[in-house]
Design a protein around this motif. Structure first.
Motif, PDB file in Angstrom:
ATOM      1  N   LEU A  54      21.200   4.994  13.477  1.00  0.00           N
ATOM      2  CA  LEU A  54      21.279   5.330  12.056  1.00  0.00           C
ATOM      3  C   LEU A  54      20.456   4.349  11.223  1.00  0.00           C
ATOM      4  O   LEU A  54      19.778   4.735  10.265  1.00  0.00           O
ATOM      5  N   CYS A  55      20.489   3.083  11.591  1.00  0.00           N
ATOM      6  CA  CYS A  55      19.740   2.094  10.826  1.00  0.00           C
ATOM      7  C   CYS A  55      18.230   2.282  10.978  1.00  0.00           C
ATOM      8  O   CYS A  55      17.465   1.959  10.070  1.00  0.00           O
ATOM      9  N   ALA A  72      30.517   3.009  12.670  1.00  0.00           N
ATOM     10  CA  ALA A  72      29.052   3.076  12.622  1.00  0.00           C
ATOM     11  C   ALA A  72      28.571   4.462  13.008  1.00  0.00           C
ATOM     12  O   ALA A  72      29.102   5.097  13.916  1.00  0.00           O
ATOM     13  N   ALA A  73      27.547   4.935  12.267  1.00  0.00           N
ATOM     14  CA  ALA A  73      26.885   6.219  12.514  1.00  0.00           C
ATOM     15  C   ALA A  73      27.733   7.419  12.125  1.00  0.00           C
ATOM     16  O   ALA A  73      27.330   8.555  12.371  1.00  0.00           O
ATOM     17  N   HIS A  85      29.449   6.082   7.062  1.00  0.00           N
ATOM     18  CA  HIS A  85      28.449   5.020   7.159  1.00  0.00           C
ATOM     19  C   HIS A  85      27.152   5.456   6.480  1.00  0.00           C
ATOM     20  O   HIS A  85      26.557   4.714   5.678  1.00  0.00           O
ATOM     21  N   ALA A  86      26.708   6.679   6.763  1.00  0.00           N
ATOM     22  CA  ALA A  86      25.484   7.194   6.144  1.00  0.00           C
ATOM     23  C   ALA A  86      25.635   7.303   4.631  1.00  0.00           C
ATOM     24  O   ALA A  86      24.713   6.975   3.864  1.00  0.00           O
ATOM     25  N   LEU A 133      20.078  11.060   6.040  1.00  0.00           N
ATOM     26  CA  LEU A 133      20.749  10.220   7.034  1.00  0.00           C
ATOM     27  C   LEU A 133      21.866  10.959   7.768  1.00  0.00           C
ATOM     28  O   LEU A 133      22.549  10.378   8.612  1.00  0.00           O
ATOM     29  N   GLY A 134      22.104  12.229   7.399  1.00  0.00           N
ATOM     30  CA  GLY A 134      23.118  13.016   8.093  1.00  0.00           C
ATOM     31  C   GLY A 134      24.478  13.019   7.451  1.00  0.00           C
ATOM     32  O   GLY A 134      25.490  13.218   8.116  1.00  0.00           O
ATOM     33  N   SER A 135      24.547  12.817   6.119  1.00  0.00           N
ATOM     34  CA  SER A 135      25.828  12.833   5.415  1.00  0.00           C
ATOM     35  C   SER A 135      25.712  13.666   4.160  1.00  0.00           C
ATOM     36  O   SER A 135      24.641  13.758   3.552  1.00  0.00           O
TER      37      SER A 135
END
Length: 395
Positions: A114-115, A162-163, A167-168, A207-209
């Motif tokens: 993700l980072c 995380a991920a 988080h996103a 970022l997938g959110s």
């Protein structure tokens, strides 16, 4: 005869913030088809408050001027926190998400993946545009590095959450909050809630959110814990950021003629034109009192936003118009029509229509942002500009 929109800025504004506001107003006048010529009244550089390079009256001034890490969480409460500490939500995520479960050593941790996506945001067109608007001295890459270099970012990358979409979402809001923080620091107009949430949504989706809501847990305790520590650790920097705003007000209250004369001389530069005073905050107070004191004949309209002259009148704190027992107060014959804009989230904005005669009208703006962001969000608010355009057209 031309229509002149004369922008009179508010307290604490200096050259960088003034120039940015003028560019923004120029673009908005085109966007909303306002048939006026924009002129500026930059009084902050001539009659505004100043401090010596070495400020001896503030304890620890030289040792408390550096920027600390930032953090955040919810709409009004969330942005209120994030505009002060942009990485706060990441820190909360790291402390509430537990420890990351064992993961095959031959595969990268999801947080690391993700980072890597986060670093790729430097090319996102919405972020590039927002950096140009809110932090013109930075790049998208440097904004991301301010966040990725923080302990909260590293902790969130390795925590049990995380991920995840949370988080996103926290990463996306940290980016927007950092931009708002830097804009407020430079006295630049910030995005309102609509603009902030829209940008956070675009970045979060990358970022997938879906960036729907705050972490929530521990928000109240974090706010109360952080306030004293934040102020003490950054007193020198807070002085640098805030003295001009408070100092301009104090200077105006003690030596207001300097600003009123500056404004009057600027108005006199357009003797054959119709001048519309477009005034924010302290600029609105100075404009109001200048019109009371001098009644220049070429001023055809007063537009104030986020201004305090009605409240000062009720406190009998204006030097050029004393409080009267009779309502509504009759303004001088030469006083122009006055449109006054306020936001319920902006405690530095007040109603004028309940005090003064029928030439005055009040109009509510809904920025959706907390204070102090609400006080500087007017110039990016779409309904505000629709109303301004309609008022200008009547002159």
């Amino acid at each position: 005869m031309s229509k002149i929109l004369l922008f009179v800025h508010g307290t604490g504004v200096r050259k960088a913030g003034y120039d940015s506001s003028m560019e923004l107003i120029k673009r908005q006048l085109v966007t909303y088809h306002c048939n006026v010529r924009l002129e500026g009244c930059f009084w902050g550089g001539s009659v505004g408050a100043t401090l010596p390079d070495e400020c001896r009256s503030v304890p620890g001034y030289g040792n408390t001027r550096s920027i600390g890490n930032t953090a955040e969480d919810d709409d009004l409460a969330l942005w209120n926190l994030l505009c002060r500490e942009p990485t706060a939500e990441l820190g909360m995520l790291a402390t509430s998400g537990g420890v990351m479960a064992a993961y095959p050593p031959n595969l990268p941790h999801p947080g690391v993946q993700l980072c890597a996506q986060f670093a790729g945001l430097q090319h996102h067109p919405d972020l590039v545009r927002a950096v140009a608007d809110l932090a013109p001295d930075h790049t998208a890459a440097s904004i991301l590095s301010l966040i990725s270099g923080s302990p909260a970012y590293a902790a969130a990358e390795q925590c049990g959450a995380a991920a995840t979409p949370s988080h996103a979402a926290a990463l996306a809001r940290a980016v927007v909050a950092t931009l708002q923080y830097l804009a407020l620091e430079q006295g630049l107009p910030v995005y309102d809630a609509h603009g902030s949430n829209a940008l956070a949504t675009q970045l979060g989706q990358a970022l997938g959110s879906n960036v729907r809501g705050p972490v929530g847990a521990g928000l109240t305790s974090l706010l109360s814990w952080g306030a004293t520590w934040y102020s003490r650790a950054r007193r020198g920097r807070l002085t640098d950021q805030g003295y001009a705003a408070a100092g301009d007000i104090l200077c105006y209250q003690s030596r207001g003629d300097a600003l009123r004369d500056f404004l009057l001389n600027k108005i006199a530069e357009f003797p054959d034109d119709q001048v519309i005073l477009f005034a924010h905050s302290l600029g609105g107070i100075a404009s109001f009192e200048t019109l009371i004191q001098h009644q220049p004949a070429n001023v055809a309209k007063l537009i104030t936003f986020g201004s305090q002259s009605p409240f000062l009148y009720e406190m009998d704190a204006l030097s050029k118009l004393r409080r009267s027992a009779e309502l509504p107060v009759s303004l001088p014959d030469q006083f122009p029509p006055w449109s006054n804009f306020y936001d319920l989230n902006d405690p530095l904005s007040y109603l004028a229509g309940k005090l003064f005669d029928s030439r005055v009208s009040d109009h509510e703006v809904k920025s959706g942002m907390p204070f102090p962001a609400a006080h500087s969000a007017y110039l990016r608010n779409e309904p505000f500009w629709h109303l301004v355009s309609s008022k200008v057209a009547l002159v």
